[in-house]
Write an enzyme that holds these catalytic residues in place. Sequence first.
Site, PDB file in Angstrom:
ATOM      1  N   HIS A 134       0.869  -1.179   0.000  1.00 58.28           N
ATOM      2  CA  HIS A 134       0.000   0.000   0.000  1.00 58.28           C
ATOM      3  C   HIS A 134       0.908   1.233   0.000  1.00 58.28           C
ATOM      4  O   HIS A 134       2.012   1.186   0.549  1.00 58.28           O
ATOM      5  CB  HIS A 134      -0.844  -0.047   1.274  1.00 58.28           C
ATOM      6  CG  HIS A 134      -1.918   0.977   1.379  1.00 58.28           C
ATOM      7  ND1 HIS A 134      -1.670   2.291   1.684  1.00 58.28           N
ATOM      8  CD2 HIS A 134      -3.265   0.865   1.229  1.00 58.28           C
ATOM      9  CE1 HIS A 134      -2.822   2.947   1.727  1.00 58.28           C
ATOM     10  NE2 HIS A 134      -3.804   2.109   1.451  1.00 58.28           N
ATOM     11  N   ASP A 214       3.194  -4.313   8.049  1.00 56.27           N
ATOM     12  CA  ASP A 214       1.933  -3.577   7.900  1.00 56.27           C
ATOM     13  C   ASP A 214       0.806  -4.566   8.166  1.00 56.27           C
ATOM     14  O   ASP A 214       0.511  -5.423   7.329  1.00 56.27           O
ATOM     15  CB  ASP A 214       1.858  -2.995   6.485  1.00 56.27           C
ATOM     16  CG  ASP A 214       0.474  -2.445   6.147  1.00 56.27           C
ATOM     17  OD1 ASP A 214      -0.435  -2.510   6.999  1.00 56.27           O
ATOM     18  OD2 ASP A 214       0.313  -1.947   5.012  1.00 56.27           O
ATOM     19  N   GLN A 217      -4.506  -4.951   7.374  1.00 55.85           N
ATOM     20  CA  GLN A 217      -5.573  -5.829   6.882  1.00 55.85           C
ATOM     21  C   GLN A 217      -5.700  -7.123   7.686  1.00 55.85           C
ATOM     22  O   GLN A 217      -6.614  -7.899   7.438  1.00 55.85           O
ATOM     23  CB  GLN A 217      -5.352  -6.172   5.406  1.00 55.85           C
ATOM     24  CG  GLN A 217      -5.481  -4.992   4.466  1.00 55.85           C
ATOM     25  CD  GLN A 217      -6.856  -4.367   4.479  1.00 55.85           C
ATOM     26  OE1 GLN A 217      -7.848  -4.990   4.842  1.00 55.85           O
ATOM     27  NE2 GLN A 217      -6.924  -3.107   4.087  1.00 55.85           N
ATOM     28  N   LYS A 240     -10.011  -0.349  11.228  1.00 57.42           N
ATOM     29  CA  LYS A 240     -10.276  -1.552  10.421  1.00 57.42           C
ATOM     30  C   LYS A 240     -10.612  -2.755  11.297  1.00 57.42           C
ATOM     31  O   LYS A 240     -10.864  -3.847  10.805  1.00 57.42           O
ATOM     32  CB  LYS A 240      -9.075  -1.865   9.530  1.00 57.42           C
ATOM     33  CG  LYS A 240      -8.833  -0.812   8.440  1.00 57.42           C
ATOM     34  CD  LYS A 240      -7.791  -1.274   7.462  1.00 57.42           C
ATOM     35  CE  LYS A 240      -7.109  -0.135   6.734  1.00 57.42           C
ATOM     36  NZ  LYS A 240      -7.907   0.439   5.651  1.00 57.42           N
ATOM     37  N   CYS A 378      -4.693   2.330  -3.625  1.00 55.42           N
ATOM     38  CA  CYS A 378      -3.420   2.859  -3.103  1.00 55.42           C
ATOM     39  C   CYS A 378      -2.258   1.904  -3.353  1.00 55.42           C
ATOM     40  O   CYS A 378      -1.337   1.804  -2.533  1.00 55.42           O
ATOM     41  CB  CYS A 378      -3.531   3.190  -1.615  1.00 55.42           C
ATOM     42  SG  CYS A 378      -4.611   4.579  -1.292  1.00 55.42           S
TER      43      CYS A 378
END
Lengths: 420, 151
Positions: A134, A214, A217, A240, A378
């Site tokens: 991303h 990261d 998600q 999220k 993104c």
Amino acid sequence: MNPALHAAIAAGSASRWENVRADFPILHQQVHDKPLVYLDNAATAQKPRAVIDALVRFYERDNSNVHRGLHALSMRATDAYEGARARVAQFINAADPAEIIFTRGTTESVNLVARSLAAGLKPGDVILCTEMEHHSNLVPWQQAARLSGAELKFVPVLGADAEGGLDLAALDSLLTPQVKVFAFTHISNTLGCINPVAELCRRARAVGALSVVDAAQSIGHGPFDVRALGADYVAFSGHKMCGPTAIGALIARPGLLDAMPPFLGGGEMIESVSFLQSSWREAPWRFEAGTPPIAQAIGLAAACRYLDSIGLDHIAARDAALTAALKSSLASIPGLRIVGPPHERGSLVSFVMDQAHPHDLVTFAGEKGLCLRGGHHCTQPLMRKLGLPGTVRASLYFYNSFDEIDAATRILADAGRYFA
Amino acid sequence: MSADLSELYQQVILDHNKRPRNRGKLPTANRVAHGDNPTCGDQCNVYLRLEGDRIAEISFDGSGCAISQASASLMTTQVKGRTAAEVEALYQQFHHIVTTGETPDEISDLAAFAGVHTFPARIKCATLGWHAARNALIGDADPATTEKHTD
């Protein structure tokens, strides 16, 4: 989790998931006179009543600025804010709440670690990313490379539609002793593929590189054990995982934060200030300049409690069952092609349709009450590499239903006919 | 079909998207401009053969959503044979239509794009081909872009 348990959770407890769905006030509405079908969870998740109530309760009872306050409200707010840090630590199995820096979200977390680490990088050093990052885990490293003179390299994705995921074989030649930072996503927000975090962290450490994960998600979609993964840094966003917006965290392996220079300067992060110089507080407060997102942190702790009350393993099983149904249902639509890995994937499906551009499909769906996301997500460099103008992404969370997947499939099949 | 959807995807637009007019490169072109909408990934090249101040021939190619491709296609049919000043006046008229939803009194195919104004994110799609054509007319070598800031 084993497939039998998957099936049991997915099928055998429908009423339980109906009750869970009732926890989310926003889901029960009509959009354009159609029942809302919210499949944009990878962008942001909806909030259960428990999180909304925690925010309201804080603002109605305890609102005050934190730290150094000598009155009742400030002490309550401070206790709740620091309590939230401890609750988040418990949620991800961090050894010590002091390893958790509250930030505005994944983007700020990556910027914090990238800017801090850039100070120790020099020409000849390598920052390794992947082609599926991303922009939030790419642009800060571009800036760090520019500031430090370090070189930015990328682990490729495999296959015309990225169906092969990360090219792990290429790591052998890419992960050299010159690599000082290896930054990669746990689950691709565009492709859905799940990267082997523990293995990647282990391999990074073997060459002396710091790993930056990261987890935007993956957090809240299944059990997340920061110690078991062995990551040096983990970045994630609260919104999220059913928490409020503008709160997230950077988690560091014990000992790393003490060596890092501060990111932002200002109030709260200092120990002593004179006109010409200042000394910093200890970590993590050294990295939290200004009034922090107090209510949001408390809301995030409420989200942790809520998700734990359902059980992260149950959430993972529910996500997997819904995703499998969505994938096979979408695959039945003529002209629709799924992008990304064929098997193991996070709870999202990215696709293109011969009949129409992603933005036309998403606009059409939106008018039918179906919330999807279309475009480059993104990940512009990845889209360019795959030769795609973008994709449509349908992303799920445990409160979605199999009926919604049927509705989404009908709407997309209609869209295919409309634009054919 | 919801009202907004059929307003946005008028038959004229769906038709131009499926059967674009003047699509392809123009071998005799003496002006070319490239249009780019980085947020969408939409691309549009416009090829012109100018005779004096007048567009003798025009074509376009590129890729993108139905709105961007139909708009570029319709644009080519509207500006062929026009002078630069006339094209600019048409563009201003078109821009007014897509940003306000107000259509001119006289009958114009451009009015098909009035529904775009209720979808603000799509206005850039509708104007992409026009920006490329205007750049081609002034001979601007820089690509037309819907975004001003690049890093």
